[in-house]
Structures are given as structure tokens and as C-alpha cells.
Write an enzyme that holds these catalytic residues in place. Sequence first.
Site, PDB file in Angstrom:
ATOM      1  CG  HIS A 506      -1.742   1.224   1.383  1.00 27.62           C
ATOM      2  ND1 HIS A 506      -3.063   1.282   1.012  1.00 27.62           N
ATOM      3  CD2 HIS A 506      -1.432   2.466   1.849  1.00 27.62           C
ATOM      4  CE1 HIS A 506      -3.521   2.504   1.230  1.00 27.62           C
ATOM      5  NE2 HIS A 506      -2.560   3.240   1.747  1.00 27.62           N
ATOM      6  CD  GLU A 507       1.693   3.705   3.685  1.00 36.51           C
ATOM      7  OE1 GLU A 507       1.999   4.780   3.157  1.00 36.51           O
ATOM      8  OE2 GLU A 507       0.600   3.532   4.260  1.00 36.51           O
ATOM      9  CG  HIS A 510       0.450   6.396  -0.560  1.00 30.29           C
ATOM     10  ND1 HIS A 510      -0.631   7.020  -1.138  1.00 30.29           N
ATOM     11  CD2 HIS A 510      -0.025   5.815   0.569  1.00 30.29           C
ATOM     12  CE1 HIS A 510      -1.710   6.820  -0.387  1.00 30.29           C
ATOM     13  NE2 HIS A 510      -1.365   6.089   0.658  1.00 30.29           N
ATOM     14  CG  HIS A 513       0.226   8.890  -6.794  1.00 39.97           C
ATOM     15  ND1 HIS A 513      -0.776   9.339  -5.970  1.00 39.97           N
ATOM     16  CD2 HIS A 513      -0.036   9.423  -8.005  1.00 39.97           C
ATOM     17  CE1 HIS A 513      -1.604  10.112  -6.669  1.00 39.97           C
ATOM     18  NE2 HIS A 513      -1.175  10.186  -7.910  1.00 39.97           N
TER      19      HIS A 513
HETATM   20 ZN   LIG Z   1      -2.636   5.242   2.135  1.00 43.08          ZN
END
Ligand SMILES: [Zn+2]
Length: 717
Positions: A506-507, A510, A513
Amino acid sequence: MTRFRFLGGFTALVFFPSVLFSHSSLMAQNENAGQTFSDNVLLQPWAGPFGGLPPWSSVRIADFEPAFDHAIAATQAEYQAIADAPDPPTFANTFVPMEKAGRMLRRLETVFDVHTSNLNVGPIPDLERSIVPKLSEHSDWITQNEKLFERIEAVYEQLESGDFTVAQKRLVDDAYKTFVRKGAKLNSADKAKLSQINKRLARLFTDFSQNVLEDEKGYVTWIDDEADLAGLPDSVVTAMKSAATEKGRPDQWAITNTRSSMDPFLTYAKNRQLRERVWRNYYSRGDNGDKYDNNASISEILKLRAARAKMLGYETHAHWRLEPTMAKTPEATMELMLRVWPKALARVKEEVADMQAIADDEDPGVTIEPWDYRYYAEKVRKVKYDLDFNEVKPYLQLEKLREGMMWAAGELYGLQFKTLSGIPVFHPDVRVWEVTDADGEHVGVWYLDPYAREGKRSGAWMTDYREQSTMDEVRTPIVSNNSNFVEAPEGEVTLISWDDAVTLFHEFGHALHGLLSDVKYPSQSGTNVARDYVEFPSQINEHWLSTPEVLNRFAVHYQTGDPMPQELLDKIEKASTFNQGFGTTEYLASALIDMKLHLAGDADIDPDVFERETLADLGMPEEIPMRHRTPHFAHIFSSDSYSAGYYSYLWSDALTADAAEVFEDKGTYYDKEAAQSLYENVMSVGDTIDPAEGFRRFRGRDVDTAALLRKRGFPVD
Ligand SMILES: [Zn+2]
């Protein structure tokens, strides 16, 4: 234009895009204890490769306060120069310099932010109390600068007739509306009042998070009888032993008051009384009626937020916060939440019935209480799915999974990762990688700070140390991932749980991104997108963990090197919607309370009473607590950033679930065409386009929230 960090979602200091500026006249005037500002490393452009890297090894704590005073003054001088410019306002003479202003402060804030999040010990808490209100005042100074706003407004009025790119239009529109939303059009008396409110709030936010940290440090559950360890896996016992040793009691075992200690203890410990004690400690953080109690602060925060929203012309704080999001109105968020809520409650009933049946059988007389939920859920998992996560853990080596997520990023986006050595870091645990593209061209730098330690906030988060932009020079991104995995003792392999592995991916989503951003203006870069959109790139990246390509190659046994057996993979897949009643309900209860607290206007609110009554009205099952109870709900009370915004995870997940079906339909998560489209429409565009438009281009239509229900195994009606 605000800046924030993710998942942990803690302090989100609000600043404007900033850029390097050396203000020599200020440098000459200010001196501190014989040290000139030109000596203060915190104020210098970063040295080193890749356009400079943070100077972690030469930071002196005593330099922070004078550095902030200096950098704030320098930034204000830059903005004032823009405001005072003699030529008629244009994009080029107003917005371009605004995008460049404040880089010195931005660099300083990056370094300080790591000290408050990852290294919050010694003098840091006091420094934070002193510096945060100054930053609040500074932020108001910018939005309340009348001459500056006049220029912004003048360019905004040219939008219809002038020659602007789509990104420029969006930038001007956003800046204008942000200034208005933050009070640029108020009269001067109200502006002063607003500034006072913001300053007071900044102080209350800091107190709030410091209090939660104190209660996480202050309540430790001690075990001295080995019999009380019954049921706990070796890895949990080892972690409890090292926690006790670290606290100077090597003959005992310690359960510290954090999620990463509480969760496994409640899942496995046979001793029900101890489970209850650990549960009460954890869910009472900030609510103990002592000097670290947060209830009075919360009431005051809510009052101040309501007053501010009214002054700014909004019905409530929730309306004010929602305006610049994808959801746009509180009603839209409530509609989505209440669509899912009854389905989650229905599932909880089934889950509790399954658990009660096992309790009746194994522990007659036990009625499922909140401290029993995880314990019996784990037993149900074994019975229903024959899945024991202790069998999975030996295959989940932190380092191998990190390689796996890097490999997947290579398959999807062509990224390559190379370990860098000799780069300054802020703690020996931190490691650094250079990221390049398929042709070996430099993309950016990625820092990883994986392990829990004292003074580090709980949870996991991503930050950008420098955002990508190509405005006047190519500035490559520097991003970091931070988490609280429990490090194995010296010489042993660090194994993580399945949930931890999901968090890791998940991290990293980011981080990708931030790294894949390809925009011109820094304020539109990477993760600088709407709060309820920013979790989409991270949530979708979670999907690559459970692809056979990653699991077969990287989920290998730490002793034998064998890949996870197919049978175990099948069980994980089959159990993927297991316990979704619990997970969805604990989350949604927090999200609903957040929204309702901020829709309540300026009513007098006693947080405990409000929470109890609202949950009763909603039909909250007694067996489940909120994921974050109000007195320690740092997402919404340690800054404004996630306030009336905790729904964002569900909103983004609706996008994620729907988008993931694109890959499902292709039959592989490694479909080149879909990956390219995800890159072009989501990962690279930052905030240069409307997120709804980016999603539409990727999906071929607007979001269909039925996918969200399917993903959680809830019926779609
Ligand atoms: Zn998050």
C-alpha cells in the site's frame, strides 16, 4: 495545494509550494549565538547527487527554531515581492513565482517533519509545540495577503478569455478557490479572528497527538507468569520479551500500548482477563481522565472548526472540508457509507454467530465481548478455511517482499531499483535506493524506514521529501516509506504478517505515485491530489501482493527457500473476504462518527457521550469498537487534514475495486496495455486533471460502486 502524508495521516502542516530562494539581505541581518545563517545547514540547498539529498547526518536540533524564523521571513519576502510586482498580473509573473516561492522553508519542513514523525524524542515535542503555531500564522499570512490575492483573482478572471493549458487552468482555479476557502475575502477583523482560531487549533492538534503518544508510552501490560503466554506464537512472545528487555525488565514480557502489540495479543492470548486489560488500555488512549485526556481539547477543536466554517460562509466544517474533494458534499459521502453499513452489520451478525458457536463449544459461559473478537475470529478462520496465518508467516520475509514489490513495479512501469550506499540517513535502520526507468535514466530516490522504535508514530505512511516538477529545471522526486514492522533479533530474518505485507505494498503505491509523477508544476505533483482520491493509487498497488507471480517468486520460506505451497495460496485466496464484517464495521464506525461530529455544527459536544449515542443510533454491534475511538482519533484531531475525511479510504476503495476489475477482466495483473493506461491516466498525472476524468479515462466510464461490495464479499443489490 496542501501537503500531507498518508495512511498514518498525522500532522499535515499546510504550506504552499515552495522553491529555492536565497535571500542575502536577511542572511546578513540575522545571527544566532554567533552562528550566521549561512552556516545553518538546514537553510542551505541540499548537497549531493540527484539534485541534492536531505542532509540528515549534519542536522543540529538547536538550529531548527532559528532556521524556521529565518525561512518563514524569507518566504514572506518572496511572496511580498510577487504581490508588489509592478506589471499587470499574468500567470507567468504571479503563478510561476508562487510555484517557486518558499523552497527553503519546504526543505526545512521536510527535515523537521521526519523529526516529529520518526524521531519524536528529547527536545522534539517541545520544539513542535513552538514551531507549529508559527507555521499556522505563516500560512494565514499568505492567504490573507490582499495584494497577492488581488493578483490571483485578476488571473482567475482571465481564465475564460486567456490562453492557458488545462493544467494551468486547474492550478489557477484551485489556488483562487483555496485562497477564498481560507478567508482571502474576509474583512480584516474577521481575518484576524480566523488567524487566532487557526493558531489555537494548531496548538490543540499538537497537544492531541502528544497526549496519544504519552498514553501509548505510559500504559504497558506486564506479564511475569509464563503460563499467561499460552496461545501466543513464538514470534509474538519474542517481540514481547524484547520490549520488556528494552524497558529494563528482562525477566518479564511486555505488551506495549500500540496496535502492533495489541492486535496479535488479542488474536492469540488464551488468558481472557489479560485480553480485556490490553484491550481497555488500547481503546482508552486519550480517555483516562488524567492530564493526557483529550476530551476537553476535542470539544474545543469542534467548536473552533464550526465557528471558522460559519465565518467562511459554510454550513458546517464538513461542508467546508468536502468542497475541494471528489465527493464534493457530505451527503455524497454519507450515501456511500450508508450503502455499505447495513451489509457490514449483517455480516457481523454471521461472524459473531460463528464465533459464539466455537466459544460455546470450547469455553462454555463466554459471551463474545470486544476483547474476544480477534481471538475467536482466528479460530473460525482455522475451522472454516483451515487457514492458520502462523503457517503463512514463515513465507513472508520483509526483504523478499520488498524485492517482490520492486519487481512488480518493474513489470508494470519499467522501474529499476539500485541500493545506494554512503547516503546520509536519519537512523541506521534507514536504507536508500536510486530509481531508474527502463532505459536506466534517473527517476528519483526512495527511502525506507521499516522498523518500530520509541518516538516513531504508529502506523505506516509515505512522505515526499521533494516533489517532481519540470517547471524551470527538471526536479526529480525523493520519497519515503515509513512503517512499524518488528525487527527480528540480530542475525535473524524479519518476518511480517499478511496484513503488514499488504501495508508494505500500500505505502509503496503512494511512493510510486510520487515517483512516477510527470508534471510541470510542483503543487500538482504526484500525491498532491484530492484527499479522497489519493488512496486509489496506493490501494490498487496492494493487489500485486497476492498475484501468483509475486507470491511464487518472493513469498518463499525463510529456512528452506521453498515457495508458498499452492494449497496455502488457495486458502488465502478463499479466505480473502473473511472477517470483512469486522474490518468494514470498525472502519465505517470511525468514518461515520468523524462525519457526524463535523456535521453537528457548533453544538456543545461531550465526545464520549456523542460517540456512545451516535453508535447506538447507528446500531453498532456491541462486540466491536471503532477502529479509532474519538479520544485518540489522530486522523481527524492531530490536524485538519483527514477531518470530515476519514471516509476517503472507502471512497478511494470504491475506485480501487472497480479499477482492479480491469486487470481481472484481462486475466492478469501484468497486462501491459492496462498498466500503460494506469500510468498515463492515474500514476503520472498528479493533479493536472480532474481525478474523476482520470478515472473515467482508465475505466472507460464513471465508477460503479458495486465492485466495492463484491470485493468485500457483500451482496450487491
Ligand atoms: Zn494510504
